[in-house]
Write a protein that holds these residues in place. Structure first.
Motif, PDB file in Angstrom:
ATOM      1  N   MET A   1     -10.268 -48.303 -77.534  1.00 37.00           N
ATOM      2  CA  MET A   1      -9.916 -48.490 -78.942  1.00 37.00           C
ATOM      3  C   MET A   1      -9.402 -47.191 -79.541  1.00 37.00           C
ATOM      4  O   MET A   1      -9.924 -46.115 -79.242  1.00 37.00           O
ATOM      5  CB  MET A   1     -11.124 -48.985 -79.739  1.00 37.00           C
ATOM      6  N   ILE A   2      -8.386 -47.311 -80.402  1.00 37.30           N
ATOM      7  CA  ILE A   2      -7.845 -46.142 -81.085  1.00 37.30           C
ATOM      8  C   ILE A   2      -8.211 -46.243 -82.564  1.00 37.30           C
ATOM      9  O   ILE A   2      -8.893 -47.178 -83.006  1.00 37.30           O
ATOM     10  CB  ILE A   2      -6.326 -46.030 -80.883  1.00 37.30           C
ATOM     11  N   TRP A   3      -7.708 -45.290 -83.350  1.00 37.63           N
ATOM     12  CA  TRP A   3      -8.150 -45.180 -84.745  1.00 37.63           C
ATOM     13  C   TRP A   3      -7.852 -46.430 -85.565  1.00 37.63           C
ATOM     14  O   TRP A   3      -8.658 -46.823 -86.417  1.00 37.63           O
ATOM     15  CB  TRP A   3      -7.502 -43.955 -85.385  1.00 37.63           C
ATOM     16  N   ILE A   4      -6.707 -47.093 -85.313  1.00 40.16           N
ATOM     17  CA  ILE A   4      -6.366 -48.268 -86.107  1.00 40.16           C
ATOM     18  C   ILE A   4      -7.338 -49.410 -85.839  1.00 40.16           C
ATOM     19  O   ILE A   4      -7.694 -50.177 -86.738  1.00 40.16           O
ATOM     20  CB  ILE A   4      -4.900 -48.703 -85.819  1.00 40.16           C
ATOM     21  N   ASP A   5      -7.824 -49.524 -84.591  1.00 34.47           N
ATOM     22  CA  ASP A   5      -8.811 -50.557 -84.259  1.00 34.47           C
ATOM     23  C   ASP A   5     -10.130 -50.298 -84.979  1.00 34.47           C
ATOM     24  O   ASP A   5     -10.750 -51.221 -85.531  1.00 34.47           O
ATOM     25  CB  ASP A   5      -9.037 -50.601 -82.746  1.00 34.47           C
ATOM     26  N   TRP A   6     -10.562 -49.038 -84.980  1.00 38.77           N
ATOM     27  CA  TRP A   6     -11.798 -48.695 -85.689  1.00 38.77           C
ATOM     28  C   TRP A   6     -11.652 -48.905 -87.198  1.00 38.77           C
ATOM     29  O   TRP A   6     -12.613 -49.318 -87.868  1.00 38.77           O
ATOM     30  CB  TRP A   6     -12.180 -47.242 -85.404  1.00 38.77           C
ATOM     31  N   GLN A 152     -16.596 -50.090 -73.855  1.00 36.05           N
ATOM     32  CA  GLN A 152     -16.593 -48.620 -73.931  1.00 36.05           C
ATOM     33  C   GLN A 152     -16.255 -48.134 -75.347  1.00 36.05           C
ATOM     34  O   GLN A 152     -15.427 -47.238 -75.545  1.00 36.05           O
ATOM     35  CB  GLN A 152     -15.595 -48.042 -72.923  1.00 36.05           C
ATOM     36  N   LEU A 153     -16.931 -48.747 -76.328  1.00 37.66           N
ATOM     37  CA  LEU A 153     -16.614 -48.427 -77.713  1.00 37.66           C
ATOM     38  C   LEU A 153     -16.945 -46.981 -78.056  1.00 37.66           C
ATOM     39  O   LEU A 153     -16.138 -46.269 -78.668  1.00 37.66           O
ATOM     40  CB  LEU A 153     -17.362 -49.384 -78.651  1.00 37.66           C
ATOM     41  N   TRP A 154     -18.156 -46.555 -77.690  1.00 35.90           N
ATOM     42  CA  TRP A 154     -18.519 -45.184 -78.020  1.00 35.90           C
ATOM     43  C   TRP A 154     -17.701 -44.180 -77.222  1.00 35.90           C
ATOM     44  O   TRP A 154     -17.369 -43.095 -77.714  1.00 35.90           O
ATOM     45  CB  TRP A 154     -20.017 -44.957 -77.786  1.00 35.90           C
ATOM     46  N   GLU A 155     -17.369 -44.541 -75.982  1.00 38.27           N
ATOM     47  CA  GLU A 155     -16.556 -43.647 -75.162  1.00 38.27           C
ATOM     48  C   GLU A 155     -15.173 -43.429 -75.780  1.00 38.27           C
ATOM     49  O   GLU A 155     -14.567 -42.357 -75.624  1.00 38.27           O
ATOM     50  CB  GLU A 155     -16.413 -44.213 -73.750  1.00 38.27           C
ATOM     51  N   SER A 156     -14.654 -44.463 -76.482  1.00 35.88           N
ATOM     52  CA  SER A 156     -13.345 -44.317 -77.123  1.00 35.88           C
ATOM     53  C   SER A 156     -13.378 -43.301 -78.257  1.00 35.88           C
ATOM     54  O   SER A 156     -12.337 -42.796 -78.674  1.00 35.88           O
ATOM     55  CB  SER A 156     -12.866 -45.678 -77.662  1.00 35.88           C
ATOM     56  N   LEU A 157     -14.578 -42.989 -78.759  1.00 36.87           N
ATOM     57  CA  LEU A 157     -14.726 -41.964 -79.799  1.00 36.87           C
ATOM     58  C   LEU A 157     -15.114 -40.613 -79.221  1.00 36.87           C
ATOM     59  O   LEU A 157     -15.352 -39.655 -79.964  1.00 36.87           O
ATOM     60  CB  LEU A 157     -15.793 -42.409 -80.812  1.00 36.87           C
ATOM     61  N   GLY A 346      -8.655 -54.405 -82.156  1.00 38.29           N
ATOM     62  CA  GLY A 346      -9.553 -54.164 -83.281  1.00 38.29           C
ATOM     63  C   GLY A 346      -9.981 -55.452 -83.953  1.00 38.29           C
ATOM     64  O   GLY A 346     -11.154 -55.622 -84.314  1.00 38.29           O
ATOM     65  N   LEU A 347      -9.050 -56.387 -84.123  1.00 39.79           N
ATOM     66  CA  LEU A 347      -9.384 -57.672 -84.738  1.00 39.79           C
ATOM     67  C   LEU A 347     -10.381 -58.450 -83.885  1.00 39.79           C
ATOM     68  O   LEU A 347     -11.327 -59.061 -84.404  1.00 39.79           O
ATOM     69  CB  LEU A 347      -8.117 -58.493 -84.950  1.00 39.79           C
ATOM     70  N   VAL A 348     -10.172 -58.460 -82.565  1.00 44.13           N
ATOM     71  CA  VAL A 348     -11.072 -59.222 -81.697  1.00 44.13           C
ATOM     72  C   VAL A 348     -12.438 -58.565 -81.611  1.00 44.13           C
ATOM     73  O   VAL A 348     -13.465 -59.251 -81.569  1.00 44.13           O
ATOM     74  CB  VAL A 348     -10.435 -59.406 -80.303  1.00 44.13           C
ATOM     75  N   VAL A 349     -12.480 -57.238 -81.577  1.00 41.46           N
ATOM     76  CA  VAL A 349     -13.785 -56.558 -81.614  1.00 41.46           C
ATOM     77  C   VAL A 349     -14.509 -56.888 -82.917  1.00 41.46           C
ATOM     78  O   VAL A 349     -15.719 -57.166 -82.926  1.00 41.46           O
ATOM     79  CB  VAL A 349     -13.609 -55.034 -81.455  1.00 41.46           C
ATOM     80  N   ALA A 350     -13.777 -56.883 -84.021  1.00 41.36           N
ATOM     81  CA  ALA A 350     -14.375 -57.281 -85.302  1.00 41.36           C
ATOM     82  C   ALA A 350     -14.866 -58.713 -85.245  1.00 41.36           C
ATOM     83  O   ALA A 350     -15.906 -59.053 -85.834  1.00 41.36           O
ATOM     84  CB  ALA A 350     -13.353 -57.111 -86.430  1.00 41.36           C
TER      85      ALA A 350
END
Length: 642
Positions: A1-6, A152-157, A346-350
């Motif tokens: 995930m990148i910044w726009i997804d978050w 890998q959500l936290w890893e993306s940060l 980002g939408l699907v994670v949401a």
């Protein structure tokens, strides 16, 4: 995930929080406002909330696992409950709304009365609020941790958290849910459910569409599944033509006995046979009886017809793309990572977070309703004012969330306890149905069915290798099963039959060995709920009405039907029975028609469509004879200013 997804995920969280807090003013008036929305929910909102409740974070993962390991026919494990849910539409939805309860545990004391009824109400409230409900919250949290790990959500940060840190992040989201669920009550839960459900459904469709595009379309998917795994994987029922006739499919991983138990036994033997706690809360919160019935129908459409196939498609794509994946449930999040571009990801994670939040918010509010209405308000302070009860409800919400989070930290122990909790639910289903339609069912019968179901469910737990067992409980179970061979079965269908049969013998004996409920309690329940059938003829006679006869005579010949001279038929069970059969044909026919055409099985599609049309036409004719809602006090107890 990148910044726009978050950023999309953050925007969703803030919108949900705002919506929940905005509705908090509607929950502050009374206990009825807080836990059943002032009995003012429209059908579309109540039905969507029921569907959102069953759409947890682990649901699409579960479907991916079932299809990946047992084919599409393996879904009968949960499709079979559609029978009970259709029965809920026509037989129980109006009764629940008419009873004017806040929780299903409250009905226990209304139906039975006396000390036994009060104790049974308290026991059920505690069991549903603490072990069953909180373990459900714990499992939802663990499933969310699984998704966070796979994506890998936290890893993306740029972080490398351990499993405990991931779990703490999930608990943080749960505390976020607690803010609006604790302040706004059921109004906030159902309003956010509506938004969260359609976001989650959109996410499932996006993943299915993207996966199909990447793999070359439905035709390519069907060909690859047939080539790699065989046509049994795509069968909607565990039967197939072969060797000159019909043979049983081994891909589904279920025996003939188990399949028959799914469709002929499980749906009425389970503890949700007459509705289920979260569903009952929505039915009780509906505007009136007709709205409750519509809500139950809308739930069935969303749950079985709309939601099934996006999940199945994703599961089939994951099966082809990751043929050697050890944990089939991870196929869903892996497809998201591999196939979805930024923004859509980002939408699907949401959407997955929405599925998690809708389940947790429901469980928080539902569990708190038991602690407040059936324990605090019934046994601790019966004279509590509305403001005190609402405050107690908010405190109970915090308690339920805390216990659920604690359960999530004991995954191994929870697994064992959860299996025992499932065993509790296997026995009392028939009693829960009959208590509505037969005056002789008493509190002792229901309590005996609960205890017997638990004990027999425990005693019939399959043991892989008794000779190598080290757990004292497993060793003891193996010793008992070796002496009582009827308890020794590894087939689920046979096990369910054994549990239901022995439990029935026990509760019937308990019922006849104990006195019936008092005539005053039975008369009060009958006059309030007005159940149908001949099982309440004693109470009809007591209040000056004519008894209902199952068989009448015309011209000297017996005719099947309810002869009820001078009685307004508030519930015609024969009519409702026909409506149930027609609705099952309509529901399952529509579901299989969509699946057949989608999976390029035109014969299945046309058969399903034909059954759906016949069921729909028959149901339409039966609807002309449907029963209008009773004009009863309490049905218009909608809060002011809504």
């Amino acid at each position: 995930m990148i910044w726009i997804d978050w950023l999309i995920v953050l925007a969703y969280l803030l919108l949900t929080l705002w919506l929940g807090l905005y509705l908090s003013r509607r929950a502050s008036g009374s206990l009825v406002d807080f836990f059943v929305s002032g009995r003012s929910l429209p059908w579309w909102l109540a039905g969507t909330s029921m569907a959102a409740t069953t759409f947890s974070i682990d649901t699409p993962l579960y479907i991916a696992g079932v299809v990946g390991s047992r084919g599409i026919a393996g879904n009968w494990e949960w499709w079979s409950f559609g029978i009970a849910h259709v029965v809920m539409i026509y037989v129980f939805s109006r009764l629940w709304r008419r009873s004017e309860i806040v929780t299903d545990a409250e009905l226990t004391e209304l139906r039975y009365g006396g000390n036994m009824g009060a104790w049974l109400r308290g026991i059920k409230a505690f069991l549903f609020a603490v072990p069953i409900n909180c373990i459900g919250i714990g499992y939802a949290m663990l499933a969310m941790v699984k998704v966070i790990t796979a994506l890998q959500l936290w890893e993306s940060l740029g972080f490398e958290p351990g499993d405990d840190a991931k779990l703490w992040s999930v608990i943080g989201v749960s505390l976020f849910v607690l803010v609006y669920a604790g302040f706004s009550g059921l109004w906030g839960v159902v309003a956010t459910d509506f938004f969260q459900f359609f976001l989650a459904l959109f996410g499932a469709m996006v993943v299915a569409g993207a996966a199909l595009i990447k793999i070359g379309g439905m035709g390519s998917l069907v060909d690859q599944v047939n080539t790699q795994f065989g046509p049994d994987t795509l069968a909607l029922v565990p039967l197939k033509w072969g060797d000159g006739g019909i043979r049983w499919s081994e891909t589904a991983g279920i025996s003939v006995n188990t399949f028959l138990a799914y469709i002929g036994l499980q749906w009425w033997a389970f503890r949700r046979s007459d509705g289920g706690g979260e569903f009952i809360q929505r039915l009780a919160a509906s505007k009136d009886e007709a709205e409750a019935e519509k809500a139950a129908w809308f739930f069935n459409i969303l749950h079985y017809v709309v939601r099934t196939w996006p999940w199945v498609v994703v599961a089939l794509v994951a099966l082809v793309v990751y043929p050697t994946l050890e944990d089939r449930e991870l196929g869903y999040p892996l497809l998201m990572l591999d196939f979805l571009p930024p923004v859509l990801l980002g939408l699907v994670v949401a959407s997955l977070i929405a599925a998690f939040m809708s389940t947790v918010s429901t469980l928080i509010n539902w569990g708190a309703s038991y602690l407040t209405n059936d324990l605090y308000g019934r046994f601790i302070n019966r004279d509590a004012a509305d403001e005190e009860l609402v405050f107690a409800g908010r405190v109970a919400s915090v308690v339920v969330t805390a216990v659920g989070a604690t359960a999530a930290f004991f995954a191994q122990d929870v697994t064992t306890i959860f299996r025992l909790v499932i065993a509790i639910g296997t026995g009392p289903g028939l009693v829960l149905i009959l208590r509505w339609f037969w005056w002789r069912i008493n509190a002792a019968a229901e309590l005996a069915s609960m205890l017997a179901g638990f004990c027999i469910g425990l005693l019939t737990m399959p043991i892989a290798d008794p000779a190598t067992a080290q757990n004292p409980l497993v060793i003891w179970l193996a010793a008992v099963q070796s002496r009582v061979t009827i308890l020794q079965t590894s087939d689920f269908g046979q096990r369910l039959l054994v549990i239901a049969s022995i439990t029935t013998v026990i509760w019937v004996a308990a019922m006849y060995l104990t006195p019936a409920e008092s005539p005053e309690t039975l008369a009060q329940f009958y006059q309030k709920v007005r159940p149908g059938g001949p099982g309440w003829n004693r109470q009809r006679l007591a209040v000056g009405e004519q008894p209902i006869r199952l068989i009448s005579f015309a011209g000297g010949w017996p005719q099947l039907g309810f002869d009820q001279p001078g009685i307004l038929p508030e519930q015609d069970l024969l009519l409702q029975g026909r409506q149930v059969i027609a609705a099952i044909g309509l529901l399952f026919g529509t579901m299989f028609a969509i699946g057949g055409f989608l999976l390029l099985q035109p014969l299945v599609g046309w058969w399903g469509l034909s059954i759906a049309v016949l069921g729909g036409v028959w149901l339409r004719r039966l609807q002309r004879a449907r029963i209008a809602p009773m004009p009863r006090p309490g049905l218009d107890d909608i809060g002011d200013g809504l």
